[in-house]
Scaffold this active site. Structure first.
Site, PDB file in Angstrom:
ATOM      1  N   HIS A   1      22.782  19.310 -24.060  1.00  0.00           N
ATOM      2  CA  HIS A   1      21.871  18.164 -23.918  1.00  0.00           C
ATOM      3  C   HIS A   1      20.428  18.641 -23.768  1.00  0.00           C
ATOM      4  O   HIS A   1      19.536  18.232 -24.518  1.00  0.00           O
ATOM      5  CB  HIS A   1      22.287  17.327 -22.706  1.00  0.00           C
ATOM      6  CG  HIS A   1      21.363  16.175 -22.423  1.00  0.00           C
ATOM      7  ND1 HIS A   1      21.680  14.880 -22.781  1.00  0.00           N
ATOM      8  CD2 HIS A   1      20.140  16.121 -21.850  1.00  0.00           C
ATOM      9  CE1 HIS A   1      20.665  14.089 -22.436  1.00  0.00           C
ATOM     10  NE2 HIS A   1      19.727  14.813 -21.867  1.00  0.00           N
ATOM     11  N   GLU A   2      20.205  19.511 -22.798  1.00  0.00           N
ATOM     12  CA  GLU A   2      18.846  19.987 -22.559  1.00  0.00           C
ATOM     13  C   GLU A   2      18.339  20.778 -23.754  1.00  0.00           C
ATOM     14  O   GLU A   2      17.153  20.720 -24.101  1.00  0.00           O
ATOM     15  CB  GLU A   2      18.776  20.820 -21.276  1.00  0.00           C
ATOM     16  CG  GLU A   2      19.155  20.074 -20.003  1.00  0.00           C
ATOM     17  CD  GLU A   2      18.445  18.735 -19.817  1.00  0.00           C
ATOM     18  OE1 GLU A   2      17.331  18.573 -20.358  1.00  0.00           O
ATOM     19  OE2 GLU A   2      19.019  17.843 -19.170  1.00  0.00           O
TER      20      GLU A   2
ATOM     21  N   HIS B   1      16.834  18.482 -26.228  1.00  0.00           N
ATOM     22  CA  HIS B   1      15.426  18.197 -25.899  1.00  0.00           C
ATOM     23  C   HIS B   1      14.549  19.374 -26.327  1.00  0.00           C
ATOM     24  O   HIS B   1      13.448  19.193 -26.855  1.00  0.00           O
ATOM     25  CB  HIS B   1      15.246  18.007 -24.392  1.00  0.00           C
ATOM     26  CG  HIS B   1      15.738  16.695 -23.856  1.00  0.00           C
ATOM     27  ND1 HIS B   1      15.330  15.489 -24.368  1.00  0.00           N
ATOM     28  CD2 HIS B   1      16.583  16.404 -22.835  1.00  0.00           C
ATOM     29  CE1 HIS B   1      15.905  14.503 -23.680  1.00  0.00           C
ATOM     30  NE2 HIS B   1      16.673  15.033 -22.749  1.00  0.00           N
TER      31      HIS B   1
ATOM     32  N   HIS C   1      13.869  19.316 -29.915  1.00  0.00           N
ATOM     33  CA  HIS C   1      12.921  18.243 -30.234  1.00  0.00           C
ATOM     34  C   HIS C   1      11.481  18.776 -30.097  1.00  0.00           C
ATOM     35  O   HIS C   1      10.594  18.408 -30.873  1.00  0.00           O
ATOM     36  CB  HIS C   1      13.167  17.080 -29.267  1.00  0.00           C
ATOM     37  CG  HIS C   1      12.629  15.752 -29.714  1.00  0.00           C
ATOM     38  ND1 HIS C   1      12.678  14.644 -28.912  1.00  0.00           N
ATOM     39  CD2 HIS C   1      12.027  15.340 -30.853  1.00  0.00           C
ATOM     40  CE1 HIS C   1      12.140  13.618 -29.553  1.00  0.00           C
ATOM     41  NE2 HIS C   1      11.731  14.009 -30.727  1.00  0.00           N
TER      42      HIS C   1
HETATM   43 ZN   LIG Z   1      17.856  14.136 -21.290  1.00  0.00          ZN
END
Ligand SMILES: [Zn+2]
Length: 677
Positions: free
Chosen positions: A465-466, A469, A472
């Site tokens: 998940h991290e 990011h 991104h």
């Molecule tokens: Zn998040």
């Protein structure tokens, strides 16, 4: 002070902050000078005697505050990842000063007049799409900060922002205080039920606290959740759970209750000054969801199905508890423990059997390789660069053509002085206003360190998940700093992170990277199948605890009279009104709900994870439909979302990727809340 590294050009490789030379006393003078420099820059822009142009106004704003940006990013990252009393003191002093500085810019009448002039002429300025959006967003940001208000109201807006910054800082520090204060020290006789990896992590935590030979459970999620899952000692589970859920509620200096009331009252006052009914209406007006009704509708769409699923789960848990001789009602400190028993029985799946296959380093490699297969990235370790803590690892990231793309810092372990939870941040954002600037990205996790460090399935998902990011930010290809990478609306920012989790759970990934830490053998196919079959297990619990937290966030921020709210009573009434199952409760109680109160970012915005989950479940379904989770055509279109930053409307971006609007069906099926293909 002549040796202040913030007053020098950094000659470090890739411009990484010279962490080895930065000391707490460097921050105040550097922050002061950064604020002064930006004030002068803004005064020059606002006071220019000629009519405004896009370049001398909007682009000049984008260029301003370079020093302040550099200092405050290093500061806020270190204060979150590796804080100490000196940094905490700087935070208390500078949070209101920085808020005041931001508000002074936001309420600069001369500056706004130039932006407003450009805004009314925007169709005739010959702007590219990213420039036009940038102008519109700057204009909106000023309006939302009060640029259209009278002087007295503007002064009040500024005073409130300053006070809120202090309150947010105190709120986070109080939670950290309670987490530091409490620990459960266990002797050999207290370890009933704890598997080897939990004991090893507890021994490590004890070592770090100078309690060698003992075992310590802390209030870090990565420490307490395994303890609640495995400890056969109901009395100790209860003590641990009570301490965990009481964070921020203890009367005294670290009590967050009065802070919540003041924060909410001030937020509501600001929203009303701007003409909104309440803070939720204000916040959601500038989101993908647009209104609190849309958010409520989504939350309620999962709420009843989630409770129904949780009721089924509870029945199975109660049966397991009775079989073990527990003849009392199930309590919140029992759920994880009996859920694990039922999981083992129903799926023949034992967390202790699974965990040896989830070695941190292998899962990191899996995340990197997934980014390689989807987007052509490669990661090389750099041991020659300065770091702020020996646990931090630095990776150089290159693109498909072998060109340097940025640096990625991985800070994976829980330790004192590090905020709990997991988050992604940046020391520097990608931009291309005056030449290419490569991003420096950091991912923080709070895994319990071991030798080797073993993750739960959930931990591995958090890691991905991290990292989503992080991608991104790394893949960002924009011109303007304020449009970089993750600078998108709050309810869209979780899409790139959450869709990336799906590749962790893909059988292709697990077969290759889930390998036993001792033998190196891949996870047995039968175990893998049981693991995947069990994925919907306990989703009633997970959905209830999350959705209840999202609902209470929404309810708090649309309360008509927040200044009169007693947070504890509000919580009790909320739990009753929504009939929140008492054995589950809230994932975050208000008194330690840092998303809402340790900053304003997720206030009236905790729903964003579920909002984005509609997109990520639907988006990953697109890959599944092709039969190839690495489908190159789709991966290219997904990369367009990661690289666009805030240059385009999120719904437009999503439609360009998916070919249609998002649908909720895949989310409900993914969580096991709806049957069928
Ligand atoms: Zn998040």
């Amino acid at each position: 002070m002549t040796d202040n590294p913030f007053f020098e050009t950094w000659e470090t490789p890739f411009g990484i902050p010279p962490f080895d030379r930065i000391r707490p006393e460097h921050f105040p003078p550097a922050l002061d000078r950064g604020i002064a420099e930006q004030r002068a820059e803004i005064a020059a822009i606002a006071g220019a005697p000629w009519p405004p142009s896009f370049a001398d106004t909007i682009e000049a704003i984008e260029r301003s505050g370079h020093l302040l940006d550099r200092v405050s990013r290093v500061f806020s990252n270190l204060d979150a990842s590796d804080t100490n009393p000196a940094l905490e003191e700087v935070a208390r002093v500078y949070a209101p000063k920085l808020a005041q500085h931001q508000m002074r810019i936001a309420l600069d009448a001369g500056l706004f007049a130039r932006i407003a002039d450009l805004y009314t002429r925007r169709a005739t300025l010959g702007l590219a799409d990213d420039q036009r959006r940038l102008l519109e967003r700057h204009h909106l940001r000023f309006v939302r900060n009060g640029a259209l208000l009278g002087p007295a109201q503007q002064a009040r807006m500024a005073a409130i922002s300053e006070r809120l910054a202090t309150l947010h800082t105190l709120f986070g520090q109080n939670v950290l205080h309670d987490e530091r204060e409490w620990r459960l020290a266990l002797g050999e006789a207290d370890l009933d039920g704890l598997p080897g990896f939990v004991r090893a992590a507890a021994a490590q935590a004890a070592d770090e606290r100078g309690l060698g030979g003992q075992y310590v459970v802390t209030l870090a999620r990565s420490s307490i959740e395994p303890f609640l899952t495995f400890s056969a000692r109901r009395d100790l589970r209860r003590a641990a759970h009570e301490a965990w859920t009481a964070r921020g509620t203890h009367p005294g200096a670290a009590d967050n209750t009065p802070l919540i009331r003041e924060i909410m009252a001030l937020r509501t006052e600001q929203a009303r000054l701007l003409g909104y009914r309440d803070f939720a209406a204000y916040r959601l007006d500038d989101s993908m969801a647009k209104t609190d009704t849309a958010v409520e509708q989504l939350l309620l769409e999962v709420w009843e199905p989630a409770k129904a699923k949780a009721r089924e789960e509870r029945a199975a848990l109660e049966a397991a508890a009775r079989a073990e001789g527990l003849n009392e009602p199930l309590e919140p400190w029992d759920w994880r423990y009996y859920a694990e028993k039922v999981r083992q029985a129903q799926y023949d799946l034992d967390e202790a059997e699974v965990k040896p296959y989830f070695v941190l380093d292998n899962m990191v490699r899996a995340a990197f390789d997934t980014a390689g297969r989807l987007f052509g990235l490669s990661f090389a370790p750099r041991f020659d660069l300065p770091v702020y803590h020996p646990d931090v690892r630095v990776w150089e990231v290159r693109d498909r053509a072998g060109v340097h793309l940025g640096l990625f810092l991985h800070d994976n372990f829980a330790r004192p002085g590090k905020h709990s939870g997991a988050w992604s941040s940046r020391y520097r954002d990608q931009q291309n206003l005056d030449g290419w600037v490569a991003p420096i990205v950091v991912n923080n996790n709070n895994f319990a360190k071991g030798d080797p460090t073993l993750l739960s399935f959930d931990d591995a998902e958090t890691l991905f998940h991290e990292f989503g990011h992080g991608l991104h930010a790394l893949l960002s290809r924009v011109r303007y700093p304020s449009q970089s990478g993750t600078a998108v609306r709050r309810d869209f920012v979780e899409f790139p992170s959450q869709i990336f989790e799906h590749w962790m759970a893909a059988p292709e990934t697990l077969r290759q990277y889930a390998r036993h830490y001792e033998t190196g053998e891949p996870i047995p196919e039968a175990l893998l199948q049981r693991l995947l079959a069990a994925r919907n297990f306990n989703q009633g619990f997970a959905t209830v605890e999350y959705t209840a937290s999202a609902l209470i966030d929404l309810e708090l921020h649309r309360d008509p009279a927040p200044e009169a709210v007693d947070p504890n009573q509000f919580e009790r009434e909320f739990l009753e009104r929504y009939e929140v199952p008492r054995e589950i409760g809230l994932r975050h109680r208000p008194a330690h709900f840092q998303h809402l109160f340790a900053g304003g970012g997720y206030a009236a915005g905790y729903y964003a994870y579920l909002w984005a989950e509609v997109l990520d479940a639907d988006g990953f379904a697109a890959f599944a439909e092709t039969g190839n989770v690495f489908d190159p055509g789709l991966a290219t279109r997904l990369e367009d979302i990661y690289s666009a930053g805030d240059t385009r409307d999120p719904m437009e971006l999503y439609r360009a990727f998916r070919g249609r609007n998002p649908e909720i069906g895949p989310l409900l099926r993914h969580r096991g809340l709806r049957q069928g293909g």
